[in-house]
Design a protein around this motif. Structure first.
Motif, PDB file in Angstrom:
ATOM      1  N   ASN A  13      -5.120 -24.581   3.697  1.00 53.18           N
ATOM      2  CA  ASN A  13      -3.683 -24.786   3.472  1.00 53.18           C
ATOM      3  C   ASN A  13      -2.983 -24.963   4.824  1.00 53.18           C
ATOM      4  O   ASN A  13      -3.102 -24.104   5.703  1.00 53.18           O
ATOM      5  N   PRO A  14      -2.225 -26.066   5.003  1.00 52.34           N
ATOM      6  CA  PRO A  14      -1.547 -26.288   6.292  1.00 52.34           C
ATOM      7  C   PRO A  14      -0.430 -25.274   6.557  1.00 52.34           C
ATOM      8  O   PRO A  14      -0.003 -25.121   7.703  1.00 52.34           O
ATOM      9  N   LEU A  15       0.049 -24.610   5.526  1.00 53.21           N
ATOM     10  CA  LEU A  15       1.099 -23.604   5.714  1.00 53.21           C
ATOM     11  C   LEU A  15       0.538 -22.218   6.008  1.00 53.21           C
ATOM     12  O   LEU A  15       1.289 -21.260   6.153  1.00 53.21           O
ATOM     13  N   ARG A  16      -0.770 -22.127   6.097  1.00 53.88           N
ATOM     14  CA  ARG A  16      -1.408 -20.832   6.292  1.00 53.88           C
ATOM     15  C   ARG A  16      -1.067 -20.250   7.654  1.00 53.88           C
ATOM     16  O   ARG A  16      -1.141 -20.909   8.677  1.00 53.88           O
ATOM     17  N   ARG A  17      -0.661 -18.978   7.622  1.00 50.81           N
ATOM     18  CA  ARG A  17      -0.466 -18.225   8.859  1.00 50.81           C
ATOM     19  C   ARG A  17      -1.681 -17.337   9.076  1.00 50.81           C
ATOM     20  O   ARG A  17      -2.411 -17.036   8.125  1.00 50.81           O
ATOM     21  N   ALA A  18      -1.868 -16.893  10.297  1.00 49.26           N
ATOM     22  CA  ALA A  18      -3.005 -16.008  10.585  1.00 49.26           C
ATOM     23  C   ALA A  18      -2.902 -14.726   9.762  1.00 49.26           C
ATOM     24  O   ALA A  18      -3.903 -14.201   9.282  1.00 49.26           O
ATOM     25  N   THR A  19      -1.672 -14.236   9.572  1.00 47.49           N
ATOM     26  CA  THR A  19      -1.495 -12.992   8.821  1.00 47.49           C
ATOM     27  C   THR A  19      -1.814 -13.174   7.337  1.00 47.49           C
ATOM     28  O   THR A  19      -2.249 -12.231   6.687  1.00 47.49           O
ATOM     29  N   ASP A  20      -1.581 -14.400   6.815  1.00 49.11           N
ATOM     30  CA  ASP A  20      -1.921 -14.649   5.408  1.00 49.11           C
ATOM     31  C   ASP A  20      -3.427 -14.497   5.187  1.00 49.11           C
ATOM     32  O   ASP A  20      -3.866 -13.873   4.224  1.00 49.11           O
ATOM     33  N   LEU A  21      -4.198 -15.078   6.082  1.00 50.77           N
ATOM     34  CA  LEU A  21      -5.645 -14.970   5.978  1.00 50.77           C
ATOM     35  C   LEU A  21      -6.095 -13.531   6.196  1.00 50.77           C
ATOM     36  O   LEU A  21      -6.998 -13.033   5.508  1.00 50.77           O
ATOM     37  N   ALA A  22      -5.464 -12.847   7.147  1.00 53.49           N
ATOM     38  CA  ALA A  22      -5.820 -11.441   7.405  1.00 53.49           C
ATOM     39  C   ALA A  22      -5.532 -10.572   6.178  1.00 53.49           C
ATOM     40  O   ALA A  22      -6.336  -9.708   5.820  1.00 53.49           O
ATOM     41  N   GLU A  23      -4.399 -10.822   5.516  1.00 51.59           N
ATOM     42  CA  GLU A  23      -4.073 -10.059   4.307  1.00 51.59           C
ATOM     43  C   GLU A  23      -5.107 -10.284   3.218  1.00 51.59           C
ATOM     44  O   GLU A  23      -5.521  -9.350   2.526  1.00 51.59           O
ATOM     45  N   ALA A  24      -5.540 -11.535   3.063  1.00 51.12           N
ATOM     46  CA  ALA A  24      -6.545 -11.836   2.042  1.00 51.12           C
ATOM     47  C   ALA A  24      -7.873 -11.158   2.361  1.00 51.12           C
ATOM     48  O   ALA A  24      -8.542 -10.625   1.470  1.00 51.12           O
ATOM     49  N   TRP A  25      -8.267 -11.138   3.651  1.00 54.68           N
ATOM     50  CA  TRP A  25      -9.512 -10.475   4.033  1.00 54.68           C
ATOM     51  C   TRP A  25      -9.414  -8.960   3.812  1.00 54.68           C
ATOM     52  O   TRP A  25     -10.378  -8.332   3.368  1.00 54.68           O
ATOM     53  N   VAL A  26      -8.274  -8.385   4.137  1.00 58.31           N
ATOM     54  CA  VAL A  26      -8.084  -6.939   3.914  1.00 58.31           C
ATOM     55  C   VAL A  26      -8.187  -6.620   2.427  1.00 58.31           C
ATOM     56  O   VAL A  26      -8.824  -5.643   2.021  1.00 58.31           O
ATOM     57  N   ALA A  27      -7.557  -7.458   1.593  1.00 60.73           N
ATOM     58  CA  ALA A  27      -7.617  -7.237   0.143  1.00 60.73           C
ATOM     59  C   ALA A  27      -9.054  -7.361  -0.363  1.00 60.73           C
ATOM     60  O   ALA A  27      -9.504  -6.564  -1.202  1.00 60.73           O
ATOM     61  N   LEU A  28      -9.798  -8.343   0.140  1.00 58.67           N
ATOM     62  CA  LEU A  28     -11.183  -8.521  -0.288  1.00 58.67           C
ATOM     63  C   LEU A  28     -12.044  -7.336   0.153  1.00 58.67           C
ATOM     64  O   LEU A  28     -12.865  -6.828  -0.622  1.00 58.67           O
ATOM     65  N   GLU A 165      -7.147   2.003  -1.114  1.00 61.31           N
ATOM     66  CA  GLU A 165      -5.909   1.303  -1.482  1.00 61.31           C
ATOM     67  C   GLU A 165      -4.748   1.733  -0.590  1.00 61.31           C
ATOM     68  O   GLU A 165      -3.915   0.915  -0.181  1.00 61.31           O
ATOM     69  N   GLY A 166      -4.698   3.025  -0.269  1.00 59.91           N
ATOM     70  CA  GLY A 166      -3.643   3.494   0.646  1.00 59.91           C
ATOM     71  C   GLY A 166      -3.779   2.871   2.023  1.00 59.91           C
ATOM     72  O   GLY A 166      -2.775   2.482   2.638  1.00 59.91           O
ATOM     73  N   ALA A 167      -5.030   2.758   2.510  1.00 63.02           N
ATOM     74  CA  ALA A 167      -5.253   2.125   3.816  1.00 63.02           C
ATOM     75  C   ALA A 167      -4.850   0.653   3.773  1.00 63.02           C
ATOM     76  O   ALA A 167      -4.238   0.132   4.716  1.00 63.02           O
ATOM     77  N   ARG A 168      -5.170  -0.028   2.667  1.00 61.64           N
ATOM     78  CA  ARG A 168      -4.782  -1.442   2.525  1.00 61.64           C
ATOM     79  C   ARG A 168      -3.271  -1.598   2.569  1.00 61.64           C
ATOM     80  O   ARG A 168      -2.739  -2.467   3.269  1.00 61.64           O
ATOM     81  N   ARG A 169      -2.576  -0.731   1.834  1.00 65.23           N
ATOM     82  CA  ARG A 169      -1.109  -0.826   1.820  1.00 65.23           C
ATOM     83  C   ARG A 169      -0.513  -0.538   3.189  1.00 65.23           C
ATOM     84  O   ARG A 169       0.468  -1.163   3.603  1.00 65.23           O
ATOM     85  N   LEU A 170      -1.107   0.415   3.921  1.00 62.84           N
ATOM     86  CA  LEU A 170      -0.617   0.726   5.266  1.00 62.84           C
ATOM     87  C   LEU A 170      -0.813  -0.456   6.201  1.00 62.84           C
ATOM     88  O   LEU A 170       0.094  -0.819   6.972  1.00 62.84           O
ATOM     89  N   VAL A 171      -1.996  -1.081   6.135  1.00 63.46           N
ATOM     90  CA  VAL A 171      -2.269  -2.248   6.983  1.00 63.46           C
ATOM     91  C   VAL A 171      -1.306  -3.382   6.649  1.00 63.46           C
ATOM     92  O   VAL A 171      -0.731  -4.024   7.557  1.00 63.46           O
ATOM     93  N   LEU A 172      -1.102  -3.652   5.368  1.00 65.91           N
ATOM     94  CA  LEU A 172      -0.176  -4.724   4.974  1.00 65.91           C
ATOM     95  C   LEU A 172       1.243  -4.411   5.393  1.00 65.91           C
ATOM     96  O   LEU A 172       1.987  -5.309   5.817  1.00 65.91           O
ATOM     97  N   TRP A 173       1.645  -3.151   5.289  1.00 61.26           N
ATOM     98  CA  TRP A 173       3.001  -2.765   5.707  1.00 61.26           C
ATOM     99  C   TRP A 173       3.196  -3.032   7.193  1.00 61.26           C
ATOM    100  O   TRP A 173       4.226  -3.558   7.603  1.00 61.26           O
ATOM    101  N   ARG A 174       2.166  -2.692   7.997  1.00 60.70           N
ATOM    102  CA  ARG A 174       2.271  -2.946   9.441  1.00 60.70           C
ATOM    103  C   ARG A 174       2.294  -4.450   9.722  1.00 60.70           C
ATOM    104  O   ARG A 174       3.036  -4.918  10.601  1.00 60.70           O
ATOM    105  N   MET A 175       1.507  -5.229   8.994  1.00 63.43           N
ATOM    106  CA  MET A 175       1.519  -6.689   9.175  1.00 63.43           C
ATOM    107  C   MET A 175       2.882  -7.281   8.842  1.00 63.43           C
ATOM    108  O   MET A 175       3.393  -8.137   9.575  1.00 63.43           O
TER     109      MET A 175
END
Length: 201
Positions: A13-28, A165-175
């Motif tokens: 996706n040309p609109l992809r930001r680095a953080t978007d990909l990082a969020e998807a990897w964290v979720a996976l 899940e708590g760690a994921r939410r914390l990482v996403l909140w910081r992002m």
């Protein structure tokens, strides 16, 4: 599945930001942890608890003995006189002064809880004692031990999943906070020139 779809969607996706990909990897990573690691952790904890509880069941069955006690007289009844391991909800037991013979042959007496509705002097009932005649709770049975082990394993697996899940939410909140901070800085640089003649806007 949402994490996998997110990774696939952001792949080219040309609109992809680095953080978007990082969020998807964290979720996976969180999803894989919940599906693979948390159950294994639950099994390990449950197995360890089962081993410990089986040893406890064996030890208690070897050291606790059921003896027959004889009522001397009834004592005052209290709502607190409930055996939590054997009594059903609202099941009050009688508090009596009783005497019994210990497994080692010594005579014993003292206040105990009797499973008799209206105790009278001379009534007989069973109690659990140790080798020296001291009253103890009934020994743990294998079915109860297995239930406790299953609950321990399930609790450990759920706790691990909740922690992930708590760690994921914390990482996403910081992002998200960092993303907003970058957006604010970009806005501060561009904002004051908007709408002014000669600024190229």
């Amino acid at each position: 599945m949402r994490a996998i779809r997110g990774l696939w969607r952001w792949r080219h996706n040309p609109l992809r930001r680095a953080t978007d990909l990082a969020e998807a990897w964290v979720a996976l990573a969180t999803l894989l942890f919940m599906l693979c690691v948390a159950p294994v952790l639950g099994v390990l904890v449950g197995t360890a608890a089962d081993d410990a509880l089986r040893r406890s069941v064996h030890d208690q069955q070897q050291t606790r003995h059921r003896v027959t006690a004889t009522v001397v007289r009834e004592l005052d009844r209290s709502p607190l006189d409930v055996d939590p391991e054997t009594a059903a909800a609202g099941d009050l037991r009688s508090r009596v002064l009783a005497e019994w013979t210990a497994p080692d042959g010594s005579a014993r007496h003292g206040p105990v809880l009797a499973s008799i509705d209206s105790p009278h002097a001379g009534d007989r009932f069973g109690i659990w004692t140790d080798q020296h005649g001291r009253t103890v709770a009934r020994p743990l049975d294998a079915a109860t031990a297995a239930t406790h082990a299953v609950l321990a394993g399930t609790g450990a697996a759920l706790a691990a999943a909740a922690l992930a899940e708590g760690a994921r939410r914390l990482v996403l909140w910081r992002m998200v906070r960092r993303r907003y901070a970058r957006l604010d800085r970009a806005w501060d640089r561009a904002g004051p020139d908007w709408g002014r003649t000669g600024t190229g806007s």
